[in-house]
Each structure stands twice: as C-alpha cells, then as structure tokens.
Design an enzyme around this catalytic site. Structure first.
Site, PDB file in Angstrom:
ATOM      1  CG  ASP A 194      -1.949   1.103   1.198  1.00 24.76           C
ATOM      2  OD1 ASP A 194      -3.132   0.779   0.919  1.00 24.76           O
ATOM      3  OD2 ASP A 194      -1.564   2.283   1.392  1.00 24.76           O
ATOM      4  CG  ASP A 209      -4.078   8.249 -12.695  1.00 22.85           C
ATOM      5  OD1 ASP A 209      -4.473   7.862 -11.567  1.00 22.85           O
ATOM      6  OD2 ASP A 209      -4.845   8.631 -13.591  1.00 22.85           O
ATOM      7  CG  ASN A 217      -4.341  11.250  -5.879  1.00 18.59           C
ATOM      8  OD1 ASN A 217      -3.743  11.271  -6.942  1.00 18.59           O
ATOM      9  ND2 ASN A 217      -5.087  10.248  -5.474  1.00 18.59           N
ATOM     10  CG  HIS A 238      -6.808  11.776  -9.974  1.00 14.98           C
ATOM     11  ND1 HIS A 238      -7.292  11.467  -8.711  1.00 14.98           N
ATOM     12  CD2 HIS A 238      -7.091  10.703 -10.758  1.00 14.98           C
ATOM     13  CE1 HIS A 238      -7.843  10.281  -8.738  1.00 14.98           C
ATOM     14  NE2 HIS A 238      -7.736   9.781  -9.992  1.00 14.98           N
ATOM     15  CD  GLU A 284      -3.701   3.698  -1.406  1.00 17.63           C
ATOM     16  OE1 GLU A 284      -4.679   2.918  -1.475  1.00 17.63           O
ATOM     17  OE2 GLU A 284      -3.083   3.934  -0.343  1.00 17.63           O
TER      18      GLU A 284
HETATM   19  P1  GH3 Z   1      -2.121   5.722   4.257  1.00 18.55           P
HETATM   20  O1  GH3 Z   1      -0.717   6.039   4.207  1.00 18.55           O
HETATM   21  O2  GH3 Z   1      -2.708   5.508   5.547  1.00 18.55           O
HETATM   22  O3  GH3 Z   1      -2.479   4.613   3.323  1.00 18.55           O
HETATM   23  O4  GH3 Z   1      -2.821   6.995   3.708  1.00 18.55           O
HETATM   24  P2  GH3 Z   1      -3.345   7.243   2.312  1.00 18.55           P
HETATM   25  O5  GH3 Z   1      -3.613   8.630   1.995  1.00 18.55           O
HETATM   26  O6  GH3 Z   1      -2.502   6.563   1.273  1.00 18.55           O
HETATM   27  O7  GH3 Z   1      -4.710   6.430   2.325  1.00 18.55           O
HETATM   28  P3  GH3 Z   1      -6.178   6.785   1.938  1.00 18.55           P
HETATM   29  O8  GH3 Z   1      -6.997   5.515   1.954  1.00 18.55           O
HETATM   30  O9  GH3 Z   1      -6.669   7.767   2.941  1.00 18.55           O
HETATM   31  O10 GH3 Z   1      -6.188   7.462   0.580  1.00 18.55           O
HETATM   32  C1  GH3 Z   1      -6.218   6.747  -0.634  1.00 18.55           C
HETATM   33  C2  GH3 Z   1      -6.350   7.659  -1.748  1.00 18.55           C
HETATM   34  O11 GH3 Z   1      -6.033   7.065  -2.978  1.00 18.55           O
HETATM   35  C3  GH3 Z   1      -7.703   8.215  -1.867  1.00 18.55           C
HETATM   36  C4  GH3 Z   1      -7.977   8.305  -3.343  1.00 18.55           C
HETATM   37  O12 GH3 Z   1      -8.228   9.596  -3.808  1.00 18.55           O
HETATM   38  C5  GH3 Z   1      -6.695   7.839  -3.983  1.00 18.55           C
HETATM   39  N1  GH3 Z   1      -6.891   7.047  -5.155  1.00 18.55           N
HETATM   40  C6  GH3 Z   1      -7.633   5.884  -5.258  1.00 18.55           C
HETATM   41  N2  GH3 Z   1      -7.594   5.406  -6.536  1.00 18.55           N
HETATM   42  C7  GH3 Z   1      -6.838   6.312  -7.285  1.00 18.55           C
HETATM   43  C8  GH3 Z   1      -6.473   6.402  -8.615  1.00 18.55           C
HETATM   44  O13 GH3 Z   1      -6.807   5.591  -9.424  1.00 18.55           O
HETATM   45  N3  GH3 Z   1      -5.707   7.438  -8.999  1.00 18.55           N
HETATM   46  C9  GH3 Z   1      -5.294   8.436  -8.138  1.00 18.55           C
HETATM   47  N4  GH3 Z   1      -4.578   9.413  -8.604  1.00 18.55           N
HETATM   48  N5  GH3 Z   1      -5.678   8.370  -6.906  1.00 18.55           N
HETATM   49  C10 GH3 Z   1      -6.425   7.352  -6.391  1.00 18.55           C
HETATM   50 MG    MG Z   2      -2.154   4.421   1.329  1.00 19.94          MG
HETATM   51 MG    MG Z   3      -4.983   2.501   1.127  1.00 17.80          MG
END
Ligand code: GH3
Ligand code: MG
Ligand code: MG
Length: 645
Positions: free
Chosen positions: A515, A532, A523, A528, A558
C-alpha cells in the site's frame, strides 16, 4: 392368279403336322402315288424309263419342310406306293429295285440339303438354288440313276444300254425334281409377301396375262398345229423372256409354276412326237427336250432367287436409309479414292449445315472446316484419313449461311471385301449448345469458387477480428486498465488454484500486500494525473522484478497484492525488502516541482499456514501485517506470524 394362295396356306404342312401324326404321311403317300402314275404316263422310252419323274419331287419337298426325326414315317410310304404303281408295268423285283433307288435319291438329296443349307429349306437364296442343283440334281439323282439303270440292266438282255439308261433315269429324275420341288415346297411353306411391290389386282392381271401368253406360245411351239406353216419362227427360246418376266415380277412359286406349265405342254406334245425336236430320233428328241427344260427351269429359278435376294436387300436398304435419314446426327459418306468426294449426306447433315445433298455431292468435305478452329485438330483428321484410321475430334465447322458450329465428328473407314478402304463414313454432331452449356457451367463454377474463396477470406478475417476482440475482452476482464497489472478477480482465480495446489502437495505459498504511503497527499499535492503516474511507475518496478510463476495485481486504489508460489515467509520477506528499497528509489515526474517525486510503500508479508482454511485467510493475515507496517511508521515490511491461524 394369286400365287400366295391363302387356302393353300391354311392347308399347309404345318397344319398337318400339328393336327395329325398319320394324315400327313398318308396324304404324302397319295400325292407320291399320283405323281408316280403321271411319271409312268410320261414314259415313252422302250425301256419304260420316265423322261420326267415328278414323284420324288413330292417326297423331297415334304422332307425339306419336315423335322428330320419324322422323315422315316414319310419315307416308309414310298416303297409301298412305288411298288403298287410299278407292278402294272414291271416285275416285283424291278419294282422293289426302283423303289429302293428312288428312296435313296430322296433321302440323299434331303440329307445333303439339310447339311449344306439347313431346314426348312427355301429357294429364296441364289446359293440355295445352286446347292439344290448340285446336291439333288447332280449327286442324288446321279447316284440313284446308277441303281435304277442297274435294275434295268439286270432284267434286260441288252447290257450295252446301261449308260444310256443311266442318263435317261438321271435326266428324268433331276428334271422332275427341278420342275416340281419348288412348286410343292413353296405351297407347303407359308408365303413371304415381301415381293409385294404392286397392287394385288394388278398383280393378278399381270400373272394371268403371263400364263396365258406362255400357254399360247408353248402350244404354238410344241404342238405345231396344222394352221402354222412349216417355216414358222416358233423356237423354244421364245419362252426364255417369259420365264425372265416371271422371275423378275413374281416370286419363286410363280416362276416354278410357269416352268411346270411349259414342262407339261412340251412333254405332253413330246410324247406325241410333236414339237421342235420331232425330226430327231426318239432318244435324241427326249434328250434335247430334257436339256432344254432343265436349262430353262434352272436359269429362271436362279434368276427368281436372285431377284428375291435383291428385293430383300432393297427392303433392308430402304429401312436402313430411313433410319439414317431419321437420325439427328449428320451422316456423310465419302469415296476413299481421289479427292474423297461426298457421295451421300443424310437429312440430319442438311439440318445441321444447311447444305442440301445436291450442293455437296462430289465435293471434298474440307469446305466445312472453319479456319478459325484448332489447326491441330484439322491435322489430326487429315493424318487419320491418310493412314485410313478411325478418328474422333471436335472441330469448328461452317454452315451454309456463314455461321459456325462446334462439330463433334467421327470418321470411320469402310473396308471392302478385299480389306481395302473404299469409303469413309463421317458422323457429325452439332455440340454448340452442349459446349455453350459446358462453358456457362464452367464459368458459374469458377464464379462460385471465387465467391467461396472471398467468403472464406472474410470468415478468416472475421474470425481473426473476433479472436482479437476475445483476447482483448479476456485481457480487459483480467487486467487493470490504468496500470496493466492483473485485477483483483484474476488474482483471486489464480490464487485459489495456487492455494489448492499448495494444500494438495503441501507446498509453501506466500503473499505480499503493498500500500502506497499517504497517497491521498500525493494526489492532493500534485494532482490526480501524477497520482496515476505513481501507480504506473510502481507497477512497472514490481513487474520487472517478478519470477514467471509470480502473480501481481492491483486490488483497488493504491493497494497491490503479490502471490509467490513455492515461496516461504523468509524468502518472501526478502523480496518485500528489495521491493521496498526499489520503490523508495523511484523518481516520478510531477507537475509543479522541478525535481521528480519520490514515494514509499508499506508492505505486509504472510506465508500459508498448514491449518489455514482458505486463500482469503492468508490474504487477511498479509493485510494485517501491512496494517502493522503502517502503524510502525510506514515505509517498512512486516511479516505475519506463521503460527497464528
Ligand atoms: P495511508 O498512508 O494511511 O495509506 O494513507 P493514504 O492517503 O494513502 O490512504 P487513503 O486511503 O486515505 O487514501 C487513498 C487515496 O487514494 C484516496 C484516493 O483519492 C486515492 N486514489 C484511489 N484510486 C486512485 C487512482 O486511481 N488514482 C489516483 N490518482 N488516486 C487514487
Ligand atoms: Mg495508502
Ligand atoms: Mg490505502
């Protein structure tokens, strides 16, 4: 006069054969008796030998239409009738001797004719007349005469007359056979009316005229009535044209009856020493008369048979000619000599080419060939004509109106009796329509083949497209569109299989959960799109370090999972450490900053526990290890405890 007498036919020999086993022989014996009696009346020689012996002719004619097995029944009557007839003039020994001689004559003549010409015997062939002359008149009568003359010789005092007696017997018997056998034989056989070339009424009138004229002239010649002068032109040869008339216009029976009429008139008058030979000695007179009658009868009979044969052949030719004319094919007959001129063309030929017979007769058939045709075919035909061989070829030919047609022609050489080619018979078949139909069929076939080929090509193309689409679909169904890594579904399918295999074979199996740390911040900070790019860069880095059996998938957002078959916790932990470092060293270009962006991940590792029930449990433990890594401050690897189920 009607020669083919229907009443006679109903009383025919076949009728008696069918209806009476004994009536026929009795009637035959009676007829023999009457004939023998007449023969006795015709005996003018001092020795009592007949100059005309008709009895044997009756018996011979009967035998010639009777099955050979029945001959003895008929022949049995002969000695009795003969002896009964002869006893008035001769002794019993002589009568028995004559009966024996006549029996042998009839039996020998019938047997020889049966052997050479077969039964039932007919005079309708020239060959048969010749055989009759040789077998009956020469051999049988000649041999019987030896016996007959011997009987006279034994009973008479003058032995020097033996050969004279032999000749008189021979001539008398053969003349009787020659004149009467055809008459009796023709009456006993059903008539063949194939000489019926003129209306019946006209034929009757002509026959009456012929017989009346013959009777008058014969009486004039042979009776010499006092009203005729001594220097009259009456000659027996005057009757020759009349017998030729009979032979050419009527059948064997007509000719034979005319001969009988002349014989009766000449003999009756001869007995009275009248006629053209009256100045001669009696013996000389008889000899001349016999010679004259034999010559006249035999030549006219032979002529009648020849005409009969010609009529039959003409009838056959007429039928063949009609058959050839009825053919749709063209028949062309050419003379093999000289310029090979056409001598015959049927109406089929005229129909095909438009040329009537009159226009082509005498021409060489090459004018029919069209020069635009295949020269090789023309050469082939010419070569076959030169070598007198059969040839079959398809050539382009010309019609009279200037058109062309495809001519399937067969050329056959016709050989004469010496084996030399005398004619060529060409059979011409217009196959233009067949050729056109064949050509249309061929092009239709070609078109069908082309269409088929086009269809096959299209099907192949379509199949290829479908296969590609299927591959794409499969790929889409199993991969993540952004990173190109396998998706969760595909990962789970493989993971189930690998888990089952590991359980079945007690193999080790490890999973790694990854992760990205604080991805939300990336992001938020860089956009965004940069996020990606981070996901893509991470995927590339991990995929480049995988072994073939390893499966890497993006589970969502992610979060990523890595399945490591045949891998224990220790080794999987090492892999995770290496990946952690490699990812931490990655530089991803990002909008808004000069340098590239770096990021970290947290990793949880778990190995399949022997007591673990499912892949889901294993993944859960890896996830818990990842959670532990997050808690430990991120950018680190945590291994799940192997002992905890
Ligand atoms: P942690 O270290 O605890 O994992 O914190 P984090 O910010 O990585 O975790 P969190 O679950 O809060 O955030 C995940 C984010 O990933 C939220 C969402 O906007 C982003 N995300 C999910 N899918 C995609 C994607 O396909 N592309 C992009 N650019 N962002 C994405
Ligand atoms: Mg994360
Ligand atoms: Mg996560």
């Amino acid at each position: 006069m009607e020669f083919a007498i229907k009443d006679v036919q109903t009383l025919s020999w076949a009728y008696f054969h069918r209806h009476s086993r004994w009536l026929a022989p009795i009637l035959c014996g009676l007829a023999y008796y009457v004939a023998a009696w007449l023969g006795m009346k015709a005996s003018i020689m001092a020795e009592g030998i007949a100059i005309f012996w008709p009895a044997n002719a009756v018996m011979l004619a009967v035998l010639l239409v009777t099955d050979q097995q029945r001959w003895p029944v008929f022949l049995l009557t002969l000695p009795f009738v003969e002896v009964a007839n002869d006893l008035s003039n001769f002794s019993l020994e002589q009568s028995v001797g004559f009966a024996l001689a006549n029996l042998i004559e009839v039996l020998l003549a019938a047997s020889l004719l049966k052997l050479s010409a077969g039964l039932p015997f007919k005079f309708e062939r020239l060959r048969h007349v010749a055989l009759f002359g040789f077998c009956a008149l020469v051999v049988a009568s000649g041999i019987a005469a030896l016996m007959g003359a011997a009987v006279y010789a034994l009973s008479a005092s003058d032995h020097t007359a033996y050969w004279d007696n032999w000749r008189i017997w021979w001539f008398g018997d053969s003349l009787g056979l020659l004149i009467l056998t055809p008459v009796v034989l023709e009456c006993l056989q059903p008539p063949q009316d194939n000489w019926n070339h003129m209306p019946r009424a006209k034929r009757r009138i002509e026959a009456c005229a012929l017989f009346a004229i013959t009777a008058v002239i014969a009486i004039w010649i042979f009776a010499k009535p006092d009203l005729m002068s001594e220097h009259s032109p009456a000659s027996p040869m005057l009757l020759l044209p009349l017998t030729i008339w009979a032979a050419s216009r009527f059948n064997i029976l007509g000719t034979a009856l005319l001969n009988l009429l002349i014989a009766v008139i000449s003999i009756v008058n001869g007995l009275n020493q009248h006629g053209p030979f009256e100045t001669l000695q009696q013996a000389e007179h008889v000899l001349r008369l016999q010679e004259y009658l034999a010559t006249l009868a035999f030549s006219s009979l032979a002529l009648a048979a020849l005409f009969q044969e010609l009529r039959l052949q003409n009838a056959q030719l007429r039928v063949l000619g009609r058959a050839i004319d009825a053919l749709q094919e063209g028949i062309l007959i050419t003379d093999a000599q000289g310029n090979q001129p056409i001598i015959y063309a049927n109406s089929g030929f005229t129909t095909i080419t438009g040329y009537p017979l009159a226009e082509v007769i005498g021409q060489n058939p090459s004018f029919l060939l069209d020069n635009s045709g295949d020269a090789e075919d023309t050469r082939k035909i010419r070569a076959a004509i030169t070598s007198r061989q059969r040839v079959r070829s398809i050539v382009k030919a010309r019609t009279k109106v200037g058109g062309t047609f495809w001519n399937q022609m067969t050329l056959d050489p016709v050989r004469d009796e010496a084996g030399n080619v005398s004619h060529f018979v060409g059979i011409h078949h217009d196959i233009t329509e067949i050729m056109a139909a064949e050509s249309a069929l061929h092009s239709a076939h070609q078109q069908l083949e082309n269409t088929n080929r086009e269809l096959e090509r299209r099907i192949e193309l379509r199949t290829h497209e479908l296969q590609q689409a299927n591959r794409k679909l499969a790929e889409l169904a199993s991969t993540d569109p952004l990173t190109g890594a396998y998706n969760r579904r595909y990962f789970m399918d493989c993971a189930h299989d690998e888990f089952d295999r590991a359980v079945r074979y007690s193999r080790v199996l490890a999973v790694i959960a990854i992760d990205i740390d604080n991805f939300k911040l990336i992001n938020d900070k860089y956009g965004h799109a940069t996020g990606d790019n981070v996901l893509i860069a991470l995927t590339k880095t991990i995929e480049s370090s995988l072994r073939p059996a390893d499966i890497f998938a993006r589970f969502g957002g992610e979060e990523f999972f890595l399945l490591l078959p045949e891998t224990a916790l220790e080794e999987a932990g090492n892999v995770a450490e290496r990946l952690l470092v490699a990812i931490a060293n990655l530089q991803v270009p990002a909008d808004g900053i000069a340098d590239s962006l770096a990021f970290t991940v947290s990793i949880g590792v778990a190995e399949r526990n022997p007591h673990e029930a499912s892949i889901e449990k294993l993944l859960e433990r890896a996830d818990q290890a990842l959670y532990a890594a997050k808690h430990a401050g991120r950018n680190c690897v945590r291994r799940a405890n192997l002992q905890i189920a």
